[in-house]
Write an enzyme that holds these catalytic residues in place. Sequence first.
Site, PDB file in Angstrom:
ATOM      1  N   GLU A   1      22.639 -10.826  -9.207  1.00 44.34           N
ATOM      2  CA  GLU A   1      23.489 -11.954  -8.833  1.00 44.34           C
ATOM      3  C   GLU A   1      24.360 -12.434  -9.987  1.00 44.34           C
ATOM      4  OE1 GLU A   1      21.114 -15.185  -7.352  1.00 44.34           O
ATOM      5  OE2 GLU A   1      22.703 -16.631  -7.763  1.00 44.34           O
TER       6      GLU A   1
ATOM      7  N   TRP B   1      26.782 -21.555 -18.758  1.00 43.14           N
ATOM      8  CA  TRP B   1      25.364 -21.836 -18.504  1.00 43.14           C
ATOM      9  C   TRP B   1      24.903 -21.051 -17.299  1.00 43.14           C
ATOM     10  CZ3 TRP B   1      22.951 -24.305 -14.261  1.00 43.14           C
ATOM     11  CH2 TRP B   1      21.542 -24.305 -14.374  1.00 43.14           C
TER      12      TRP B   1
ATOM     13  N   ARG C   1      12.699 -13.147  -6.414  1.00 48.05           N
ATOM     14  CA  ARG C   1      13.619 -13.120  -7.540  1.00 48.05           C
ATOM     15  C   ARG C   1      12.834 -13.224  -8.834  1.00 48.05           C
ATOM     16  NH1 ARG C   1      18.056 -17.745  -9.219  1.00 48.05           N
ATOM     17  NH2 ARG C   1      16.348 -18.498 -10.514  1.00 48.05           N
TER      18      ARG C   1
ATOM     19  N   HIS D   1      23.366 -15.284 -13.744  1.00 45.47           N
ATOM     20  CA  HIS D   1      23.948 -16.625 -13.918  1.00 45.47           C
ATOM     21  C   HIS D   1      25.206 -16.604 -14.778  1.00 45.47           C
ATOM     22  CE1 HIS D   1      23.312 -21.117 -13.667  1.00 45.47           C
ATOM     23  NE2 HIS D   1      22.880 -20.694 -12.492  1.00 45.47           N
TER      24      HIS D   1
ATOM     25  N   TYR E   1      18.018 -19.630 -18.433  1.00 48.98           N
ATOM     26  CA  TYR E   1      18.242 -20.001 -17.037  1.00 48.98           C
ATOM     27  C   TYR E   1      17.089 -19.493 -16.152  1.00 48.98           C
ATOM     28  CZ  TYR E   1      19.357 -19.565 -12.284  1.00 48.98           C
ATOM     29  OH  TYR E   1      19.233 -19.639 -10.937  1.00 48.98           O
TER      30      TYR E   1
ATOM     31  N   ARG F   1      27.294 -15.415  -1.482  1.00 48.94           N
ATOM     32  CA  ARG F   1      26.257 -16.449  -1.629  1.00 48.94           C
ATOM     33  C   ARG F   1      26.729 -17.866  -1.324  1.00 48.94           C
ATOM     34  NH1 ARG F   1      21.751 -16.741  -3.307  1.00 48.94           N
ATOM     35  NH2 ARG F   1      21.937 -18.195  -5.051  1.00 48.94           N
TER      36      ARG F   1
ATOM     37  N   GLU G   1      18.135 -17.731   0.290  1.00 48.31           N
ATOM     38  CA  GLU G   1      17.328 -18.171  -0.851  1.00 48.31           C
ATOM     39  C   GLU G   1      16.426 -19.332  -0.432  1.00 48.31           C
ATOM     40  OE1 GLU G   1      19.636 -19.702  -4.116  1.00 48.31           O
ATOM     41  OE2 GLU G   1      17.955 -19.597  -5.511  1.00 48.31           O
TER      42      GLU G   1
ATOM     43  N   HIS H   1      11.301 -17.628  -5.752  1.00 45.89           N
ATOM     44  CA  HIS H   1      11.555 -17.523  -7.188  1.00 45.89           C
ATOM     45  C   HIS H   1      10.259 -17.289  -7.951  1.00 45.89           C
ATOM     46  CE1 HIS H   1      15.594 -19.856  -7.557  1.00 45.89           C
ATOM     47  NE2 HIS H   1      15.572 -19.073  -6.495  1.00 45.89           N
TER      48      HIS H   1
ATOM     49  N   HIS I   1      23.057 -19.433  -0.966  1.00 46.55           N
ATOM     50  CA  HIS I   1      22.425 -20.231  -2.013  1.00 46.55           C
ATOM     51  C   HIS I   1      21.458 -21.217  -1.353  1.00 46.55           C
ATOM     52  CE1 HIS I   1      23.435 -23.268  -5.493  1.00 46.55           C
ATOM     53  NE2 HIS I   1      22.331 -22.613  -5.749  1.00 46.55           N
TER      54      HIS I   1
ATOM     55  N   GLU J   1      27.778 -18.530  -5.256  1.00 46.68           N
ATOM     56  CA  GLU J   1      27.172 -19.861  -5.070  1.00 46.68           C
ATOM     57  C   GLU J   1      28.100 -20.963  -5.556  1.00 46.68           C
ATOM     58  OE1 GLU J   1      23.545 -19.374  -7.336  1.00 46.68           O
ATOM     59  OE2 GLU J   1      24.376 -20.521  -8.982  1.00 46.68           O
TER      60      GLU J   1
ATOM     61  N   ASP K   1      18.615 -28.077  -5.225  1.00 50.86           N
ATOM     62  CA  ASP K   1      19.659 -29.111  -5.270  1.00 50.86           C
ATOM     63  C   ASP K   1      20.471 -29.156  -3.978  1.00 50.86           C
ATOM     64  OD1 ASP K   1      20.198 -26.750  -7.289  1.00 50.86           O
ATOM     65  OD2 ASP K   1      22.168 -27.221  -6.478  1.00 50.86           O
TER      66      ASP K   1
ATOM     67  N   ASP L   1      19.001 -12.938 -11.135  1.00 52.27           N
ATOM     68  CA  ASP L   1      20.221 -13.749 -11.289  1.00 52.27           C
ATOM     69  C   ASP L   1      20.654 -13.727 -12.752  1.00 52.27           C
ATOM     70  OD1 ASP L   1      22.230 -15.629 -11.180  1.00 52.27           O
ATOM     71  OD2 ASP L   1      21.020 -17.189 -10.217  1.00 52.27           O
TER      72      ASP L   1
END
Length: 403
Positions: A237, A403, A148, A213, A160, A284, A340, A123, A313, A263, A317, A211
């Site tokens: 994405e 979001w 990315r 999002h 984001y 993903r 990723e 990223h 993904h 994802e 997290d 992305d």
Amino acid sequence: MAEIISARVIVTCPGRNFVTLRIETRAGVYGLGDATLNGRELAVASYLNDHVIPCLIGRDAHRIEDIWQYLYKGAYWRRGPVTMSAIGAVDMALWDIKGKMAGLPVYQLLGGASREGCMVYGHANGADIEETIEAAIAHVEQGYKAVRLQSGVPGLAATYGVAKAGERYEPADGALPTESLWSTEKYMRSVAPLFEKAREALGWDVHLLHDVHHRLTPIEAGRLGRELEPYRPFWVEDPTPAENQAAFRLIRQHTNVPLAVGEVFNSIWDAKQLIEEQLIDYVRTTIVHAGGITHIRRIAALADLYQVRTGCHGATDLSPVTMAAALHFGLSVPNFGIQELMPHTELTNTVFPHAYSYRHGMMHPGDAPGLGIEIDEELAAKYEYTRAFLPVARLEDGTMFNW
Ligand code: GCO
Ligand code: MG
């Protein structure tokens, strides 16, 4: 028979929350599974403790498929991220046990290596285009073959994928959801210039990803894709929310930019039409949120029929347990695309020692038996669960948005 005699859920917060399932067999061999669902961690912990663990005791850990079917069909209430993350955790732990008992890394049980390693993307993000490109250059210098790009949008206070100044990117940052404002118009003006400058600075040998999002309508996504085509992105994405899979037909009518989605999916049914109609190029879906290795193999097998590749993904997290499982899967699956990589903190890596490694833009799961992942429970116990929510977004007039 490898009788399951106990199982427990370990919740820890070494900087962010992780939920881990540990299943133990009579022979003393145990397995680990990730059950982390960002912002909804305790729901999965309860699902496991209250509704799954009691049903596991006494079963044969070797019967991975049967236990999967038992938990999926047996719940009556099929699918959903909480159920599928709980099933995913059990499934990962059972593959870990089987590998340890066989004395083989899990990728060997999945058919062996189909490649030398798994290409990952990192990223690069920054408050503006210059900062983002600096971050991208730093990634290329570390050997990344794919990066990315997410940049701050002029006129928007936050967006984001962009870290706060001097911090790592971690979206689950509030004891209540933080709110940010979104403007599609401002965003749309910022992406093509980012890619134009990135190609000037980085050349054409590195893969560039982005992305969205879930923030555009299909026709807006078609326009963005068309604007990015000259810069040959590896993928765009989540251009639009995917509950309505047919919406992607409209995007395909307007752009040939490769699309990556999934994802937030938790089963093959979420991706079925997207795959069968070849409306996406990369799926993903992750091991943890979609029922573990057993189910993701089924998704990948369907995708392979339609030349759709994997692009799991791998945000921070998802715990190192998922990363380990994803690398065993990625090394073996025929239609691997990319993985990723958002590296975990040093502290997280100390709580979860692992056999996997990064080198020159590629990752390898290592050759330890099972998944090659551990949890230092004494250390984990020092970091108590801390409630944290993902943010929410509103349009500038106050309307709730994606979001
Ligand atoms: C990604 C994702 C993440 C998610 C996060 C939510 O592409 O890595 O979009 O950044 O927002 O995983 O928990
Ligand atoms: Mg994403």
